[in-house]
Each structure stands twice: as structure tokens, then as C-alpha cells.
Design a protein around this motif. Structure first.
Motif: not given
Length: 163
Positions: A14-18, A20-21, A29-31, A34-36
Motif C-alpha cells: 500500500x505504501x508503495x503504490x500510494x 504519484x509517479x 522513486x528508488x525508495x 525498494x519497499x515494493x
């Protein structure tokens, strides 16, 4: 223990996809990537029921496989980004030949690592691994679509186009 692992990967996913790219810095983005990746590790570890000993042997092999597969996919995407109208017929033919060669390389890579995975995991766990990869990818795509408000058309689980 299962609940903790499930909660952990769900939180990370959830944290990863939340985000805005378009508003991300490269470091952010790298962080998120890494979470994903951490969420994927937790997800696969749970779904495949890896023991600690198996995990220590499995993850370096899997990471090597993922790196090589990602590179092949990157090369394939580069071939697809070309404007076909700007190419000659021969260039199109060459590009399609290169795409087929890359797909063959991907199959060869998968066969090679299938053998390596069997040396670490039971065949049942290998089967669960492939299923877990697909499930994880579907879940990420679904959550990204949900975060974007479900914009556009999507496929239902049965493969039918949903309006």
C-alpha cells in the motif's frame, strides 16, 4: 506469524503504490521500489512457505534470475518504443527477429533457473513460486488501478474486458 507477514507485505504494498509517479524524485522513486521489492520478498516467502535455510539459499538465486529477466524485458521494451512508420520494412523485420530472439532467451533463462530452483525447493514450492509471482503482480496492478480511481477499462478475472 502468517498474520504478521501478511500485514507487513500489505502495508509495504500500500505504501508503495500510494505515491504519484510524476511528483517523485529519483531517490524517492528508488525508495518506493525498494519497499515494493521488500513486500514481494515477504509475499513470496509466505506463499512458498520458505524455511530459513531455504530462504538463505533461494533469495540470491532468485535475485540473480530477476535481474537477468528484468534486463531482457528492458531490451524488449526498447524494441517496442520505435515508431514503425519511420522504419523500413527490413528494419521492422530485423526488430521482430530481435524480439523473437529475446523471447527465446527469456525461455532459456526460465528453464535454467527452474532447474536451480528445484535444487533448493520442492517441486510443489517451485509451483507455488510461479503462482505467487503472478498473484503479487496482479495485486500490485489492481492496487495501482484502484489508487488511480480505476480509470480506463480493465479485464475481469475471467479475462473478459470490463467497461
Amino acid at each position: 506469524m502468517k498474520y504478521l507477514l501478511r500485514s507487513f507485505w500489505a502495508f509495504l504494498l500500500l505504501a508503495t503504490v500510494s505515491w504519484s509517479a510524476s511528483a517523485q524524485t529519483p531517490a524517492a522513486r528508488q525508495g518506493r521500489l525498494n519497499q515494493l521489492e521488500n513486500a514481494k520478498i515477504a509475499y513470496i516467502t509466505e506463499k512458498v512457505s520458505l524455511t530459513q535455510d531455504q530462504a538463505q539459499k533461494f533469495w540470491p538465486v532468485y535475485n540473480d534470475f530477476s535481474t537477468k529477466r528484468r534486463e531482457l524485458n528492458r531490451q524488449m521494451r526498447q524494441l517496442r518504443t520505435t515508431n514503425l512508420d519511420a522504419l523500413s520494412d527490413q528494419q521492422i523485420k530485423d526488430g521482430l527477429g530481435q524480439a523473437m530472439d529475446l523471447r527465446e532467451q527469456e525461455v532459456k533463462l526460465e528453464k535454467e533457473y527452474f532447474g536451480k530452483f528445484q535444487k533448493i525447493l520442492s517441486i510443489r514450492q517451485v509451483g507455488k513460486l510461479y503462482g505467487a509471482e503472478r498473484e503479487f503482480t496482479r495485486e500490485v496492478i489492481k492496487r495501482v488501478a484502484d489508487r488511480r480511481g480505476g480509470a480506463g477499462r480493465s479485464f475481469t478475472p475471467s479475462g473478459q474486458l470490463d467497461n
